[in-house]
Design a protein around this motif. Structure first.
Motif, PDB file in Angstrom:
ATOM      1  N   ARG A 211       9.763  36.087 -27.921  1.00  0.00           N
ATOM      2  CA  ARG A 211       9.417  35.485 -29.212  1.00  0.00           C
ATOM      3  C   ARG A 211       9.892  34.038 -29.321  1.00  0.00           C
ATOM      4  O   ARG A 211       9.635  33.379 -30.332  1.00  0.00           O
ATOM      5  CB  ARG A 211      10.032  36.294 -30.364  1.00  0.00           C
ATOM      6  N   GLY A 212      10.615  33.543 -28.314  1.00  0.00           N
ATOM      7  CA  GLY A 212      11.104  32.174 -28.356  1.00  0.00           C
ATOM      8  C   GLY A 212      12.319  31.977 -29.237  1.00  0.00           C
ATOM      9  O   GLY A 212      12.620  30.854 -29.648  1.00  0.00           O
ATOM     10  N   ALA A 213      13.034  33.064 -29.539  1.00  0.00           N
ATOM     11  CA  ALA A 213      14.209  32.991 -30.409  1.00  0.00           C
ATOM     12  C   ALA A 213      15.487  32.971 -29.587  1.00  0.00           C
ATOM     13  O   ALA A 213      15.518  33.398 -28.430  1.00  0.00           O
ATOM     14  CB  ALA A 213      14.226  34.188 -31.366  1.00  0.00           C
ATOM     15  N   HIS A 214      16.553  32.478 -30.202  1.00  0.00           N
ATOM     16  CA  HIS A 214      17.885  32.503 -29.603  1.00  0.00           C
ATOM     17  C   HIS A 214      18.711  33.586 -30.285  1.00  0.00           C
ATOM     18  O   HIS A 214      18.314  34.126 -31.325  1.00  0.00           O
ATOM     19  CB  HIS A 214      18.560  31.141 -29.747  1.00  0.00           C
ATOM     20  N   TRP A 215      19.863  33.889 -29.719  1.00  0.00           N
ATOM     21  CA  TRP A 215      20.660  34.991 -30.261  1.00  0.00           C
ATOM     22  C   TRP A 215      22.151  34.799 -30.022  1.00  0.00           C
ATOM     23  O   TRP A 215      22.573  34.095 -29.105  1.00  0.00           O
ATOM     24  CB  TRP A 215      20.219  36.323 -29.661  1.00  0.00           C
ATOM     25  N   ILE A 216      22.939  35.424 -30.903  1.00  0.00           N
ATOM     26  CA  ILE A 216      24.389  35.549 -30.741  1.00  0.00           C
ATOM     27  C   ILE A 216      24.717  37.025 -30.962  1.00  0.00           C
ATOM     28  O   ILE A 216      24.438  37.567 -32.037  1.00  0.00           O
ATOM     29  CB  ILE A 216      25.170  34.678 -31.745  1.00  0.00           C
ATOM     30  N   LEU A 217      25.296  37.675 -29.953  1.00  0.00           N
ATOM     31  CA  LEU A 217      25.573  39.108 -30.009  1.00  0.00           C
ATOM     32  C   LEU A 217      27.074  39.359 -29.967  1.00  0.00           C
ATOM     33  O   LEU A 217      27.768  38.850 -29.076  1.00  0.00           O
ATOM     34  CB  LEU A 217      24.929  39.841 -28.825  1.00  0.00           C
ATOM     35  N   ALA A 297      31.851  37.569 -28.033  1.00  0.00           N
ATOM     36  CA  ALA A 297      30.402  37.477 -28.267  1.00  0.00           C
ATOM     37  C   ALA A 297      29.766  36.708 -27.119  1.00  0.00           C
ATOM     38  O   ALA A 297      30.462  36.026 -26.347  1.00  0.00           O
ATOM     39  CB  ALA A 297      30.121  36.785 -29.595  1.00  0.00           C
ATOM     40  N   ILE A 298      28.467  36.831 -27.001  1.00  0.00           N
ATOM     41  CA  ILE A 298      27.704  36.068 -26.013  1.00  0.00           C
ATOM     42  C   ILE A 298      26.475  35.480 -26.695  1.00  0.00           C
ATOM     43  O   ILE A 298      26.016  35.982 -27.730  1.00  0.00           O
ATOM     44  CB  ILE A 298      27.262  36.941 -24.811  1.00  0.00           C
ATOM     45  N   THR A 299      25.971  34.420 -26.104  1.00  0.00           N
ATOM     46  CA  THR A 299      24.780  33.763 -26.648  1.00  0.00           C
ATOM     47  C   THR A 299      23.955  33.180 -25.518  1.00  0.00           C
ATOM     48  O   THR A 299      24.486  32.871 -24.436  1.00  0.00           O
ATOM     49  CB  THR A 299      25.164  32.654 -27.645  1.00  0.00           C
ATOM     50  N   ASP A 300      22.664  33.028 -25.774  1.00  0.00           N
ATOM     51  CA  ASP A 300      21.802  32.371 -24.790  1.00  0.00           C
ATOM     52  C   ASP A 300      21.728  30.868 -25.042  1.00  0.00           C
ATOM     53  O   ASP A 300      21.122  30.133 -24.260  1.00  0.00           O
ATOM     54  CB  ASP A 300      20.394  32.972 -24.834  1.00  0.00           C
ATOM     55  N   LEU A 301      22.340  30.388 -26.111  1.00  0.00           N
ATOM     56  CA  LEU A 301      22.339  28.964 -26.425  1.00  0.00           C
ATOM     57  C   LEU A 301      23.242  28.217 -25.444  1.00  0.00           C
ATOM     58  O   LEU A 301      24.405  28.583 -25.242  1.00  0.00           O
ATOM     59  CB  LEU A 301      22.821  28.734 -27.858  1.00  0.00           C
ATOM     60  N   ARG A 302      22.724  27.145 -24.871  1.00  0.00           N
ATOM     61  CA  ARG A 302      23.486  26.359 -23.912  1.00  0.00           C
ATOM     62  C   ARG A 302      24.255  25.242 -24.620  1.00  0.00           C
ATOM     63  O   ARG A 302      24.067  24.997 -25.813  1.00  0.00           O
ATOM     64  CB  ARG A 302      22.550  25.802 -22.836  1.00  0.00           C
ATOM     65  N   VAL A 303      25.118  24.600 -23.869  1.00  0.00           N
ATOM     66  CA  VAL A 303      26.017  23.602 -24.448  1.00  0.00           C
ATOM     67  C   VAL A 303      25.246  22.526 -25.201  1.00  0.00           C
ATOM     68  O   VAL A 303      25.636  22.121 -26.305  1.00  0.00           O
ATOM     69  CB  VAL A 303      26.878  22.955 -23.337  1.00  0.00           C
ATOM     70  N   HIS A 304      24.131  22.071 -24.645  1.00  0.00           N
ATOM     71  CA  HIS A 304      23.381  20.982 -25.281  1.00  0.00           C
ATOM     72  C   HIS A 304      22.520  21.462 -26.445  1.00  0.00           C
ATOM     73  O   HIS A 304      21.939  20.652 -27.168  1.00  0.00           O
ATOM     74  CB  HIS A 304      22.492  20.286 -24.242  1.00  0.00           C
ATOM     75  N   GLU A 305      22.422  22.791 -26.636  1.00  0.00           N
ATOM     76  CA  GLU A 305      21.559  23.332 -27.688  1.00  0.00           C
ATOM     77  C   GLU A 305      22.313  23.640 -28.982  1.00  0.00           C
ATOM     78  O   GLU A 305      21.687  23.744 -30.048  1.00  0.00           O
ATOM     79  CB  GLU A 305      20.859  24.593 -27.191  1.00  0.00           C
ATOM     80  N   ALA A 306      23.610  23.824 -28.907  1.00  0.00           N
ATOM     81  CA  ALA A 306      24.389  24.138 -30.108  1.00  0.00           C
ATOM     82  C   ALA A 306      25.837  23.724 -29.904  1.00  0.00           C
ATOM     83  O   ALA A 306      26.446  24.040 -28.871  1.00  0.00           O
ATOM     84  CB  ALA A 306      24.309  25.630 -30.414  1.00  0.00           C
ATOM     85  N   LYS A 307      26.400  23.042 -30.894  1.00  0.00           N
ATOM     86  CA  LYS A 307      27.800  22.640 -30.849  1.00  0.00           C
ATOM     87  C   LYS A 307      28.672  23.826 -31.248  1.00  0.00           C
ATOM     88  O   LYS A 307      28.232  24.727 -31.973  1.00  0.00           O
ATOM     89  CB  LYS A 307      28.026  21.466 -31.797  1.00  0.00           C
TER      90      LYS A 307
END
Length: 389
Positions: A211-217, A297-307
């Motif tokens: 779906r093109g979404a990011h996540w934090i689990l 927690a884990i996330t698929d967001l990379r360093v440059h995508e979220a502070k």
């Protein structure tokens, strides 16, 4: 569903124009005109949009049951009733309101109201949309031979508005309803989805990637191997990425976040960063008494995508759905003791409570109980909240 009494025979036809809302009405009345009416055309005297809007107005004023909603409608001054589109000489009865609300589709109702409320309070330009997924059991809907209804919902973190919901019946669980729930939201591209540990599932992240979404689990004991891998990372050598302090409920809380880029050794698809959240709580009346909680927690967001500060904010705001919605429904509206059990009534009333809370939030209300009392003193005030002239 069995056929309903009188004019409430199941149908997807809309109410005829003769019983519609007045042309001058706007706001929620207009939004609800797209909601399918479960009644047959013959014998319909009150538009669905009018009845549902009246019910939401009554809940904004603190009324909790079908009987109370019916009494609120019966006591409306003629001018206010006319503004809602109610025939002053023949108002909706409690029985009619009850039968209609027991037949509505709660998911469609939530979606329509959620879209309208989100449009009233859009997120600032340039910020990611963040959505929190959480479930709630409607304990009062339990009977002697049936389990209590359970609803899984999505809350917009910025507005505090529930934008989608789905029923979780006794034959399934929240995990299987996760994808059908998010299927109700048309566009998830670049949105951030936050969930609790139950939904730390590989199938979920594959679906969100499609779906093109990011996540934090959040990761806890239901994923023991992953939890052990995260706990074993060299956190002692990692400095705090964020640190903030808060006071409330007789205690002081210090919250820290550490972030590590995942290189190898974490067996979870699409994972890019690991997070350690630590909460240290000091009780103000006992300075030497404190508790410490560590969550991973884990996330698929990379360093440059979220502070880190953004990650910390999304994690903290995930609990808004619990604190600003579920807690209010339980404490202010006494939902757990509600005796509404027939048809889709429990889920529809939950959706109406969500709508009332969301509407009040969008006009800046922070104390829902005080707002209920304020709007109960003047029956025209709830109409203003809903954008009805």
């Amino acid at each position: 569903m069995p056929a309903l009494p009188s004019s409430l025979i199941t149908s997807l036809s809309n109410a005829p124009a003769a019983v519609g809302a007045p042309a001058s009405a706007g706001g929620l009345l207009t939004a609800l005109s797209a909601l399918p009416d479960p009644r047959a055309r013959r014998g319909v005297r009150h538009a669905l949009a009018v009845v549902v809007t009246a019910a939401i107005c009554a809940v904004i004023a603190g009324y909790r049951s079908y009987t109370a909603i019916g009494e609120w409608v019966a006591d409306l001054p003629a001018e206010t009733a006319a503004a809602l589109g109610i025939d002053v000489g023949r108002r909706p009865s409690e029985a009619m309101i009850r039968r209609l609300l027991q037949a509505l589709d709660p998911d469609r109702l939530t979606a329509v109201v959620g879209i309208w409320l989100a449009a009233k309070n859009p997120a600032p330009t340039g910020t990611r949309r963040a959505l929190a997924v959480d479930g709630k059991t409607l304990r009062g809907s339990r009977t002697g031979d049936t389990a209590a209804r359970h609803v899984l919902a999505v809350c917009d973190q910025h507005s505090g508005v529930v934008v989608a919901s789905t029923d979780v019946d006794g034959k399934t669980n929240e995990i299987t309803r996760f994808q059908p729930l998010l299927d109700q939201i048309g566009d998830l591209r670049e949105a951030v989805i936050t969930v609790d540990a139950l939904h730390c599932q590989r199938d979920h992240v594959d679906y969100l990637a499609e779906r093109g979404a990011h996540w934090i689990l959040t990761v806890k004991g239901n994923q023991p191997t992953l939890h052990q891998q995260l706990a074993a990372l060299p956190w002692r050598a990692v400095p705090d990425a964020t640190r903030d302090t808060g006071r409330g409920h007789g205690r002081r809380e210090i919250r820290t976040l550490k972030v590590l880029t995942i290189q190898a050794g974490i067996s979870f698809p699409h994972a890019a960063q690991a997070l350690q959240i630590r909460r240290r709580r000091h009780h103000l009346d006992q300075p030497k008494r404190f508790t410490t909680e560590t969550v991973y927690a884990i996330t698929d967001l990379r360093v440059h995508e979220a502070k880190p500060v953004q990650l910390a904010a999304w994690i903290r705001r995930h609990w808004h759905i619990e604190n600003k919605i579920h807690w209010v429904r339980d404490v202010t509206y006494d939902e757990d003791r509600s005796q509404i059990r027939t048809g889709t009534g429990p889920q529809v009333m939950a959706a109406i409570r969500n709508a009332a809370i969301g509407a009040l939030r969008t006009v800046g209300v922070t104390n829902i109980a005080a707002a209920n009392r304020y709007h109960a003193r003047d029956s025209s005030r709830p109409l203003t909240v809903l954008g009805i002239a």
